[in-house]
Design an enzyme around this catalytic site. Structure first.
Site, short mmCIF file in Angstrom:
data_model
loop_
_atom_site.label_atom_id
_atom_site.label_comp_id
_atom_site.label_asym_id
_atom_site.label_seq_id
_atom_site.Cartn_x
_atom_site.Cartn_y
_atom_site.Cartn_z
N HIS A 106 -6.38 0.74 -1.29
CA HIS A 106 -7.19 1.41 -2.30
C HIS A 106 -8.65 1.06 -2.08
CE1 HIS A 106 -3.20 1.50 -4.19
NE2 HIS A 106 -3.63 2.60 -4.78
N CYS A 120 -9.74 -2.19 -0.04
CA CYS A 120 -8.76 -3.27 -0.13
C CYS A 120 -7.51 -2.78 0.61
CB CYS A 120 -8.49 -3.51 -1.61
SG CYS A 120 -7.32 -4.81 -1.94
#
Ligand code: FE
Length: 138
Positions: A106, A120
């Site tokens: 994400h 991430c």
């Protein structure tokens, strides 16, 4: 823009390890601090573990403390696709490989300046190609 790569789920299952399949194809998440790259500082390029497309430079990697490899920008913007993800009662932005559609992780708006972004990413979705001189045995 790179050509799209499309494979059947049966082909992916054959090529990927069970861990890679679970994250890349089934949008799973490895546990924090368990992946092989969360703390890696080796210079080089991180490629998609599904299709080999170069996705992130180690130059963009920063220590976010979150337990997953974190980057403040992709290597090339249009090699990563973004999708709205409302799973688990949260509104997040999922990122996938622009070439093979594999789930990477994400992107969050709490990264360092100047981009302010934190990509991430699951270690298992990546394969680090160390820069020359940083490869094992050199
Ligand atoms: Fe890919």
């Amino acid at each position: 823009m790179s050509e799209k790569l499309s494979k059947t789920e049966a082909e992916w299952r054959k090529e990927l390890t069970p861990e890679q399949y679970q994250v890349l194809r089934e949008k799973g998440t490895e546990r924090a601090f368990t992946g092989c790259y969360w703390d890696t500082k080796t210079p080089g390029v991180y490629r998609c573990a599904g299709c080999g497309e170069p996705l992130f430079s180690a130059d963009a990697k920063f220590d976010s403390g979150c337990g997953w490899p974190s980057f403040d920008r992709p290597l090339v913007e249009d090699k990563i696709d973004e999708h709205r993800d409302r799973s688990f009662g949260m509104l997040r932005t999922e990122v996938t490989c622009g070439r093979c559609g594999g789930h990477l992780g994400h992107v969050f708006p709490d990264g360092p300046k100047p981009t302010g972004l934190r990509y991430c990413i699951n270690s298992v979705s990546l394969k680090l190609e160390p820069e020359e001189g940083n490869r094992p045995g050199e």
